[in-house]
Structures are given as C-alpha cells and as structure tokens.
Design a protein around this motif. Structure first.
Motif, PDB file in Angstrom:
ATOM      1  N   ILE A   7       0.704  -1.049   0.414  1.00 47.56           N
ATOM      2  CA  ILE A   7       0.108   0.254   0.560  1.00 47.56           C
ATOM      3  C   ILE A   7       0.323   1.138  -0.062  1.00 47.56           C
ATOM      4  O   ILE A   7       0.697   1.994  -0.596  1.00 47.56           O
ATOM      5  CB  ILE A   7      -1.040   0.049   1.175  1.00 47.56           C
ATOM      6  N   THR A   8       1.872   1.349   0.319  1.00 49.96           N
ATOM      7  CA  THR A   8       2.959   2.611   0.888  1.00 49.96           C
ATOM      8  C   THR A   8       3.296   3.027  -0.606  1.00 49.96           C
ATOM      9  O   THR A   8       3.515   4.259  -1.221  1.00 49.96           O
ATOM     10  CB  THR A   8       4.273   2.140   1.354  1.00 49.96           C
ATOM     11  N   LYS A   9       3.764   1.706  -1.176  1.00 55.36           N
ATOM     12  CA  LYS A   9       4.623   1.583  -2.617  1.00 55.36           C
ATOM     13  C   LYS A   9       3.826   2.179  -3.420  1.00 55.36           C
ATOM     14  O   LYS A   9       3.995   3.177  -4.371  1.00 55.36           O
ATOM     15  CB  LYS A   9       5.301   0.119  -3.085  1.00 55.36           C
ATOM     16  N   GLN A  10       2.486   1.634  -3.135  1.00 53.50           N
ATOM     17  CA  GLN A  10       1.139   2.075  -4.456  1.00 53.50           C
ATOM     18  C   GLN A  10       1.229   3.586  -3.871  1.00 53.50           C
ATOM     19  O   GLN A  10       0.807   3.859  -4.765  1.00 53.50           O
ATOM     20  CB  GLN A  10      -0.151   1.378  -4.432  1.00 53.50           C
ATOM     21  N   THR A  11       0.176   3.944  -2.493  1.00 54.07           N
ATOM     22  CA  THR A  11       0.208   5.378  -3.050  1.00 54.07           C
ATOM     23  C   THR A  11       1.950   6.015  -3.061  1.00 54.07           C
ATOM     24  O   THR A  11       0.697   7.341  -3.254  1.00 54.07           O
ATOM     25  CB  THR A  11       0.113   4.880  -0.973  1.00 54.07           C
ATOM     26  N   HIS A  12       2.473   5.813  -2.766  1.00 59.13           N
ATOM     27  CA  HIS A  12       4.283   6.447  -3.158  1.00 59.13           C
ATOM     28  C   HIS A  12       3.891   6.956  -4.840  1.00 59.13           C
ATOM     29  O   HIS A  12       4.026   7.670  -5.381  1.00 59.13           O
ATOM     30  CB  HIS A  12       4.976   5.798  -2.631  1.00 59.13           C
ATOM     31  N   GLN A  64       0.104  11.956  -9.901  1.00 58.26           N
ATOM     32  CA  GLN A  64      -0.751  12.436 -10.001  1.00 58.26           C
ATOM     33  C   GLN A  64      -0.621  14.397  -9.063  1.00 58.26           C
ATOM     34  O   GLN A  64      -0.678  14.426 -10.203  1.00 58.26           O
ATOM     35  CB  GLN A  64      -2.152  12.018  -8.212  1.00 58.26           C
ATOM     36  N   LEU A  65       0.503  14.463  -8.442  1.00 66.10           N
ATOM     37  CA  LEU A  65       1.186  15.568  -8.686  1.00 66.10           C
ATOM     38  C   LEU A  65       1.810  15.476  -9.573  1.00 66.10           C
ATOM     39  O   LEU A  65       1.368  17.081 -10.029  1.00 66.10           O
ATOM     40  CB  LEU A  65       2.576  15.053  -7.649  1.00 66.10           C
ATOM     41  N   LEU A  66       2.498  15.090 -10.128  1.00 65.51           N
ATOM     42  CA  LEU A  66       2.717  15.891 -11.992  1.00 65.51           C
ATOM     43  C   LEU A  66       1.965  16.066 -12.665  1.00 65.51           C
ATOM     44  O   LEU A  66       1.386  16.651 -13.601  1.00 65.51           O
ATOM     45  CB  LEU A  66       3.984  14.881 -12.629  1.00 65.51           C
ATOM     46  N   THR A  67       0.952  14.930 -12.800  1.00 66.92           N
ATOM     47  CA  THR A  67       0.370  15.936 -13.785  1.00 66.92           C
ATOM     48  C   THR A  67      -0.976  16.497 -12.963  1.00 66.92           C
ATOM     49  O   THR A  67      -1.494  17.128 -13.997  1.00 66.92           O
ATOM     50  CB  THR A  67      -1.381  13.636 -13.789  1.00 66.92           C
ATOM     51  N   GLU A  68      -1.410  17.167 -11.801  1.00 63.86           N
ATOM     52  CA  GLU A  68      -2.110  17.890 -11.282  1.00 63.86           C
ATOM     53  C   GLU A  68      -0.827  19.571 -12.009  1.00 63.86           C
ATOM     54  O   GLU A  68      -1.964  20.393 -12.131  1.00 63.86           O
ATOM     55  CB  GLU A  68      -1.723  17.925  -9.745  1.00 63.86           C
ATOM     56  N   TYR A  69       0.028  19.415 -12.018  1.00 67.47           N
ATOM     57  CA  TYR A  69       1.419  20.812 -11.885  1.00 67.47           C
ATOM     58  C   TYR A  69       0.978  20.626 -13.466  1.00 67.47           C
ATOM     59  O   TYR A  69       0.222  22.206 -13.590  1.00 67.47           O
ATOM     60  CB  TYR A  69       2.195  19.635 -11.681  1.00 67.47           C
ATOM     61  N   MET A  70       1.060  19.946 -14.106  1.00 67.34           N
ATOM     62  CA  MET A  70       0.310  20.209 -15.730  1.00 67.34           C
ATOM     63  C   MET A  70      -0.744  20.720 -16.358  1.00 67.34           C
ATOM     64  O   MET A  70      -0.132  21.412 -17.134  1.00 67.34           O
ATOM     65  CB  MET A  70       0.987  19.344 -16.335  1.00 67.34           C
ATOM     66  N   LYS A  79       2.969  26.101  -6.050  1.00 70.26           N
ATOM     67  CA  LYS A  79       2.770  26.047  -3.378  1.00 70.26           C
ATOM     68  C   LYS A  79       3.256  24.350  -3.848  1.00 70.26           C
ATOM     69  O   LYS A  79       3.407  24.029  -3.328  1.00 70.26           O
ATOM     70  CB  LYS A  79       1.502  25.653  -3.660  1.00 70.26           C
ATOM     71  N   MET A  80       3.334  23.638  -5.861  1.00 67.49           N
ATOM     72  CA  MET A  80       3.981  22.715  -5.375  1.00 67.49           C
ATOM     73  C   MET A  80       5.248  22.263  -5.536  1.00 67.49           C
ATOM     74  O   MET A  80       5.499  21.071  -5.871  1.00 67.49           O
ATOM     75  CB  MET A  80       2.911  22.109  -7.193  1.00 67.49           C
ATOM     76  N   ILE A  81       5.992  23.235  -5.395  1.00 68.60           N
ATOM     77  CA  ILE A  81       7.164  22.511  -5.536  1.00 68.60           C
ATOM     78  C   ILE A  81       7.959  22.909  -4.675  1.00 68.60           C
ATOM     79  O   ILE A  81       7.742  23.653  -3.787  1.00 68.60           O
ATOM     80  CB  ILE A  81       7.775  23.840  -6.510  1.00 68.60           C
ATOM     81  N   SER A  82       9.112  22.586  -4.583  1.00 69.21           N
ATOM     82  CA  SER A  82      10.116  22.260  -3.071  1.00 69.21           C
ATOM     83  C   SER A  82      10.774  23.772  -3.264  1.00 69.21           C
ATOM     84  O   SER A  82      11.727  24.093  -4.512  1.00 69.21           O
ATOM     85  CB  SER A  82      11.013  21.543  -3.069  1.00 69.21           C
ATOM     86  N   TYR A 123       4.914  14.954  -0.915  1.00 68.54           N
ATOM     87  CA  TYR A 123       6.684  15.345  -2.107  1.00 68.54           C
ATOM     88  C   TYR A 123       5.896  16.837  -2.552  1.00 68.54           C
ATOM     89  O   TYR A 123       4.939  17.052  -2.873  1.00 68.54           O
ATOM     90  CB  TYR A 123       6.306  14.000  -2.987  1.00 68.54           C
ATOM     91  N   LYS A 124       7.209  17.451  -3.267  1.00 67.23           N
ATOM     92  CA  LYS A 124       7.395  18.047  -3.575  1.00 67.23           C
ATOM     93  C   LYS A 124       8.334  18.307  -4.905  1.00 67.23           C
ATOM     94  O   LYS A 124       9.112  17.492  -4.909  1.00 67.23           O
ATOM     95  CB  LYS A 124       8.487  19.505  -2.968  1.00 67.23           C
ATOM     96  N   LEU A 125       7.537  18.539  -6.115  1.00 69.49           N
ATOM     97  CA  LEU A 125       8.284  18.937  -7.500  1.00 69.49           C
ATOM     98  C   LEU A 125       9.463  20.147  -7.252  1.00 69.49           C
ATOM     99  O   LEU A 125       9.585  20.789  -7.105  1.00 69.49           O
ATOM    100  CB  LEU A 125       8.078  19.599  -8.527  1.00 69.49           C
ATOM    101  N   VAL A 126      10.666  18.787  -7.403  1.00 69.70           N
ATOM    102  CA  VAL A 126      12.452  19.960  -7.931  1.00 69.70           C
ATOM    103  C   VAL A 126      12.018  20.577  -8.483  1.00 69.70           C
ATOM    104  O   VAL A 126      12.143  19.969 -10.385  1.00 69.70           O
ATOM    105  CB  VAL A 126      13.542  19.124  -7.858  1.00 69.70           C
ATOM    106  N   TRP A 127      11.844  21.876  -9.187  1.00 68.48           N
ATOM    107  CA  TRP A 127      12.034  22.454 -10.398  1.00 68.48           C
ATOM    108  C   TRP A 127      13.162  23.660 -10.852  1.00 68.48           C
ATOM    109  O   TRP A 127      13.733  23.540  -9.561  1.00 68.48           O
ATOM    110  CB  TRP A 127      10.588  23.815 -10.276  1.00 68.48           C
ATOM    111  N   LYS A 128      12.828  23.064 -11.976  1.00 70.79           N
ATOM    112  CA  LYS A 128      14.019  23.528 -12.870  1.00 70.79           C
ATOM    113  C   LYS A 128      13.484  24.471 -14.242  1.00 70.79           C
ATOM    114  O   LYS A 128      12.712  23.871 -14.628  1.00 70.79           O
ATOM    115  CB  LYS A 128      15.357  22.909 -13.395  1.00 70.79           C
ATOM    116  N   ASP A 129      14.179  24.899 -14.663  1.00 67.93           N
ATOM    117  CA  ASP A 129      13.676  25.592 -16.392  1.00 67.93           C
ATOM    118  C   ASP A 129      13.504  24.712 -17.410  1.00 67.93           C
ATOM    119  O   ASP A 129      12.669  24.789 -17.605  1.00 67.93           O
ATOM    120  CB  ASP A 129      14.887  26.995 -16.692  1.00 67.93           C
ATOM    121  N   SER A 130      14.347  23.501 -17.297  1.00 66.59           N
ATOM    122  CA  SER A 130      13.950  22.391 -18.281  1.00 66.59           C
ATOM    123  C   SER A 130      12.969  21.743 -18.082  1.00 66.59           C
ATOM    124  O   SER A 130      12.715  20.707 -18.712  1.00 66.59           O
ATOM    125  CB  SER A 130      15.547  21.674 -17.825  1.00 66.59           C
ATOM    126  N   ILE A 131      12.621  22.057 -17.184  1.00 66.91           N
ATOM    127  CA  ILE A 131      10.817  20.998 -16.912  1.00 66.91           C
ATOM    128  C   ILE A 131      10.168  21.751 -17.806  1.00 66.91           C
ATOM    129  O   ILE A 131       9.205  21.469 -19.188  1.00 66.91           O
ATOM    130  CB  ILE A 131      10.182  21.545 -15.553  1.00 66.91           C
TER     131      ILE A 131
END
Length: 693
Positions: A29-34, A40-46, A59-62, A132-140
């Motif tokens: 469950i932990t692995k699946q939730t992770h 989901q976070l990446l999809t939400e961000y996009m 707000k989603m980035i570190s 979890y937070k997204l590590v943002w770079k210009d290359s995204i």
C-alpha cells in the motif's frame, strides 16, 4: 502437555504469518500510494499550465531545492513562456519511474502558435515532512532551457493574396501609401503642433495625444498618426493632373513644414479601381478583439487584417495565408541555441475573377452619378464580367483610416453610396415581358400571331376593377406578340397573364428560380412574385404580366434567365471564379422549349433593330443585338404623384462566334422626367461602343 505445546506453536505460526501478511500489505500500500502520489502530483502540476494557474504550481514545488526562486519570478517565467507561445491542450504520458517513484520520465505534447511541440523530459520529487514536492528547474519547460536562456518567437507575416480580373489586372494587391507621424524629440511647440496636425489630417486631438503618450514612445521614435495616399510625381507632371492629387501634394508640403512631422512610405492594401469596384471587391481592416475571439485558432493576431466585405471577406480564408513562426531558445549572449518548432510561412492564394476590369470601369463611369446597378455576363458560359453599384465609395479610404467627417458624409448621403444595389431585388417593369411571353408559349396558352385587340392607352377587364386601369404608352395595332414586344404594350401582357392564370404563372416562375437562392459566390436577395404566399387578385395577376404588381427580381437572376435565349432554353449558372478551361454549368436544363425561346428571341431582336422600337438607340450595323427596355413605376397608389420610376435596359449579343459576347442588364433609379428607360439605353450604348469596339 504435548497438546498444549502444539497449540501454542500453531498460534505462534499463525501470528507470524499474519504479521508477515500485514507488513507485506503495508509495504504494498505504501509503495502504491507513493507511486500514485508522484504521478498524480505531476499530472496536477501540468493541468495547472492549461488553466494558467501559476501560483498553484508554485505551491507544489520545493523552494529549497528549486534555487529558492520567488513566487513572482516563478509566475513571470512560466507565464511569459507558456502564454507567449499561446500554449494549449498540454498533456503528458508517464513513461517510467526511478528511485521508488521520486524521478519520473514522461512525454509532453502541447500546441503553440507555431504548431505542435513534443519532447521527453524528467522531473524529480523530494519528500518534505509528509508530502512530496516537485524539484523545479527551467528545463521542465523545455529540456534544453537554462535559467539564463530566453524563449524567442520570430514571426514572418504571410503576404495576402491578390484579387485579379480575368486578364490578370490587379483589383486588390500591394500598394504604397504615406505614413504621417511625429518624432517627439523634434517637436518645438507640442500643443500647437498637435492642433495643426489634427486639422490637416482630420484626426481628433485626443487620438494624437494618446499615441504620443504610449509606453513605447521615446524622443527619437517615429509615432505614426495617419496613413494617407502617396502622391505620384509622375501623375503631377501630366498636362492636366488630378485636382485631388494637387491638393494632396500641397497638404503634404504644409505637413512637412511643421517641426517634428515626418512622412514615410509604407506598404498597404491597394484597390486600383477605387470606387468602380468597391462594392464587389470590398476592403480589409485591422482585426478587432471581437474578430480575434470569433476566429480563435485561425492564425490571427493583434497585427492581422481581415476582409470586411465583398471578395475580401468572401475568400478571406484563402487570401490571408498563414504566418510563418519559429520558436527557439536564445542563450545569454543572444545566440540561437535550439529550435523548438519552426512553421514555414504560407502566403495567401491569389483569387482570379471572371470580371473584366475595363468593362467594370466603363460601366462605373457611365452610371457613377446615378443610383444604379449593372450586371454583365458572358451568356454562353455564365462568367460574370461586371458587377457595379453606384454611387460608390473608395475601398482605399477604409485601409487608410477613414475620417469621421468622410464616414458621416457617406452615411448621411441620401443616395446611399454604401448600399450595394446589385445584391438587391427590384421591380423589373417591361424587362419581365419576355419571361411572360415564354411562359405563355410554353404552356400553349399564347398564340404569337393572335390579335389581342387595340385597347388604346388604358384598359380594364371589367367594372369589377372599379377605377383601376392598366395603362400603356403606345397603341398597338395589330396587338400581336411581336408588336407588343416592340412597343412594350402593358395591356397585351396583362391579358396574357390573366389568360395564364395564377397557377400557370407562379408554378413556371418557381421553375425559373423565383423564391430560390441563386447558385452564386456572392449571396444575392431572392426574387419573388408576391409579398405573400401567392398572387391574391386579378389586378395583381394582370400587373405581374408586365413586371409590376409585386414582382421583384435580382439583376443577376434576370441575367441568368435571359441566358436561356442564347442557350436553347437552358439557364446557365453564373460564376465568378476564373478558369481558362471552364465548362459552363447549367443551372436549369431545358426549362423553356426551344421553339418558345426562338419565337420570343426574334421579337427581342426587333426591339433593338426597328427604328420605332423602344431599344433602337442600341442598334448597331456590325452586330445583331436583342433585348428589352423597361420602366417600373414605384408608388404607393395609382393616384400617387410623388412616386419614382426605375429605368431598365437588358441587351445581349446574339452571335455565339463573336470574340466578346455580352449580356448586359442595367437599372437606374429615379428616371422619371429624365427619359425613363431611354436614359439607360443611351448610357448602355456608350458602354457597348467601348466594349464591342
């Protein structure tokens, strides 16, 4: 004892097994939730990019692992790039994960103003506290993009296609005009300069002030105020130069005497025929906010132009073309680093019309002072040679930027120069008599040699008509079809209509295209035989026989019907697009019998050839012409003395082997007391003199 030991051992095994199962389940469950969380976070961000919700993305980035970029910097960077590129429909596809889902590889695709962009990219997530937070770079944004880089857009404007006549003469194309503007740093007396410039250019003072106060304006900027026609020195050197050009030259010299004023040449859309073809060709203007909203996704931007009327509007999609666009990354030194997407420019298509520019000009010059319209076509092919409406306006005035004074004068002119008359329906008067004649012959009701009797100049069927009489200008003796056509006898055709009856007349008119759309590029008003569902009285029926009553017809439709006289009863479909290998289309095949056509055609030839006939003014020795004059009364009642008259002339060549066959129909309003249809005959004579020469 042994039994108790066995029971205890069994319980221990069960407990251990249960513990292993629970731990496995927790691990799964932990692995699946992770896994689901990072995807989901990446999809939400996009998805936030599609919605332009950059604060939510932030707000989603570190912050700590994203170079401590501020929200203001983050929002500005993303907004400028994504919205500058007009990004939409962004979607991602997860490819794989690494390091327990903390690093995700994915495929991105989205549409931009230069086309679709696709690339593979990677993103990292880091756990901060319990999320979890997204590590943002210009290359995204783009894999090649670094923090010191810029995303650039180079646009190549598409050239608008030309509008040409059948011989390749330009009706709308490239031209040169003069842009009058101010250089702020060279102005000596700002207030007086603005007042003087506003007066000479007929521009509102506030308009000039607003342009000078724009954010981009600097002391050495050229601030364009108004576009005006360019004065040709060669034209001024003529023996009798155009008075308007002389005035323009004087005006420009006065403008240049004002410190700070400059005049530069610029490229504009030009309409060489000016007033002669404006109702046909139309004009372009700068797009408005409403235009951009209505034409999303069609390649327009704030600098675009769009066709507003006529051919410019009708063929906008072909004429406008598609701008070229390159999106690329530029490094900190201004060097082009990587090309993201490159869409080549597609210039607009040229549109070649069947129109003969010289004939168009000749018709305009003859009728320019009248409220009129003219249609000319090759009756054997259906190619429309001219479409003229007068009085007219100059399409160039819309391109230059029409002054309030000129716009007001056009709208307040009682002659309605902005009104396109060749698209409307009009009472045809006696030009309708050949139609009544062929219907009578085709139905077998009319005998062309029967004498309908000389009734003098007025007649009524019987006393049930009260005080209403059909009147005519000439007595006819004997009252046969030939004489009735030559002398345009209203009484004869009123009797024919009564003999036909409503059903025969209206059903045949339906076959001839009444109450139907004309199959033509330009939408024309629909011809009718009644304002209601049918012809409601004997008087209306009688009047319909000679083109009065409630008969209304579009001039192009009348020309199409007349084409049957040159094509053995086939009505040819009118066409406007030129094709050197064009094969005529028949709109209504064999709608009239050949015998009926030939019988009426002979009478129409005599309308032109007989010295006492109404159309004799068009008679020529070298060509045989046929046709019909017409005068339609427009008044509220028989007693109305304030009504007006429409004058008509329909004429055509009868030899299919001549070099330039033509069918010409002209209508002029308000011909009462200036010669009726004879006024139109004389004008059309001068047109044919030049065209058939």
């Amino acid at each position: 004892m042994k039994r108790k030991k066995f029971e205890w051992t069994g319980r221990l095994i069960l407990i251990i097994f249960s513990l292993i199962l629970v731990l496995s389940l927790i691990f799964f469950i932990t692995k699946q939730t992770h896994k689901n969380t990072t995807e989901q976070l990446l999809t939400e961000y996009m998805n936030y990019i599609n919605k332009h919700e950059y604060e939510k993305m932030y707000k989603m980035i570190s912050k700590e692992h994203s170079s401590n970029i501020s929200m203001e910097e983050f929002v500005k960077r993303n907004k400028n790039i994504y919205e500058g590129l007009e990004t939409k429909d962004l979607s991602i596809k997860i490819l794989n994960e690494k390091s327990n889902g903390k690093e995700i590889s994915y495929l991105t695709s989205f549409n931009t103003l230069a086309g679709e962009v696709k690339f593979q990219n990677e993103v990292n997530f880091i756990k901060e506290k319990f999320e979890y937070k997204l590590v943002w770079k210009d290359s995204i944004i783009f894999p090649q993009l670094e923090s010191t880089d810029k995303v650039r857009i180079d646009t190549v404007e598409a050239e608008r296609g030309q509008i040409l006549d059948r011989n390749g003469k330009v009706l709308a194309g490239k031209g040169v005009a003069s842009s009058v503007g101010l250089v702020p740093g060279k102005i000596q007396d700002k207030e007086n300069t603005i007042i003087k410039l506003a007066e000479l250019l007929e521009v509102d003072i506030d308009v000039i002030k607003n342009k000078l106060s724009a954010e981009w304006v600097k002391d050495d900027s050229f601030v364009p105020i108004k576009t005006i026609p360019k004065v040709s020195e060669l034209e001024l050197m003529k023996i009798n130069p155009d008075e308007n050009l002389v005035k323009l030259k004087e005006n420009q010299e006065e403008l240049l005497s004002i410190p700070g004023v400059m005049i530069n040449d610029i490229e504009v859309r030009d309409y060489p025929l000016k007033e002669a073809a404006s109702h046909l060709v139309g004009y372009i203007q700068k797009v408005t906010a409403e235009d951009l909203e209505e034409n999303k996704g069609k390649g327009y931007d704030s600098n675009s132009v769009i066709g507003r009327s006529g051919i410019e509007s009708l063929y906008e999609d072909k004429l406008k073309g598609q701008n070229g666009c390159m999106i690329y990354i530029e490094d900190e030194f201004g060097n082009r680093k990587d090309i993201i997407v490159d869409k080549p420019v597609q210039n607009g298509e040229d549109i070649q019309l069947t129109i003969d520019a010289e004939l168009q000009k000749v018709l305009y010059e003859q009728f320019k002072d009248d409220k009129s319209c003219s249609v000319a076509m090759n009756q054997y092919t259906g190619e429309v040679l001219a479409l003229v409406s007068t009085p007219s306006f100059n399409s160039n005035d819309f391109v230059m930027g029409m002054s309030d004074k000129l716009w007001k004068s056009l709208n307040e002119d009682e002659r309605q120069p902005l009104y396109n008359r060749f698209r409307q329906v009009w009472c045809p008067g006696s030009t309708f008599k050949p139609v009544t004649a062929v219907i009578g012959l085709d139905t077998g009701i009319l005998d062309p040699v029967e004498d309908y009797g000389n009734e003098g100049l007025s007649w009524q069927k019987d006393s049930s008509w009260g005080d209403y009489y059909v009147t005519t200008l000439h007595e006819t003796e004997p009252a046969t079809l030939e004489n009735a056509m030559i002398y345009s006898d209203n009484i004869y055709f009123a009797k024919v209509a009564l003999k036909l009856g409503e059903n025969n007349l209206t059903s045949f008119l339906e076959k001839l295209g009444f109450n139907k759309e004309i199959p033509f590029d330009i939408k024309m008003s629909i011809s009718q035989y009644s304002n209601t569902e049918g012809i409601k009285s004997e008087i209306q029926l009688a009047d319909s026989g000679y083109g009065q009553g409630q008969i209304l017809i579009n001039p192009l439709h009348l020309a199409s019907i007349y084409s049957a006289f040159s094509n053995d009863g086939n009505i040819i479909e009118p066409t406007l697009l030129y094709n050197p290998n064009y094969n005529p289309n028949i709109w209504m095949p064999e709608v009239i019998q050949k015998e009926s056509i030939h019988t009426v055609l002979e009478t129409m030839k005599k309308v032109i050839s007989e010295p006492t006939a109404t159309g004799y003014g068009l008679h020529r020795e070298e060509y045989t012409l046929a046709g019909k004059t017409g005068t339609a009364e427009i008044k509220l009642s028989k007693e109305d003395a304030t009504g007006t008259e429409l004058g008509w002339m329909a004429v055509f060549t009868t030899d299919p082997n001549i070099e330039n066959p033509i069918l010409l129909i002209s209508m002029v309003e308000d011909v009462k007391n200036i010669g009726g249809s004879g006024y139109v005959v004389q004008k059309d004579k001068r047109v044919l003199d030049q065209y058939l020469r």
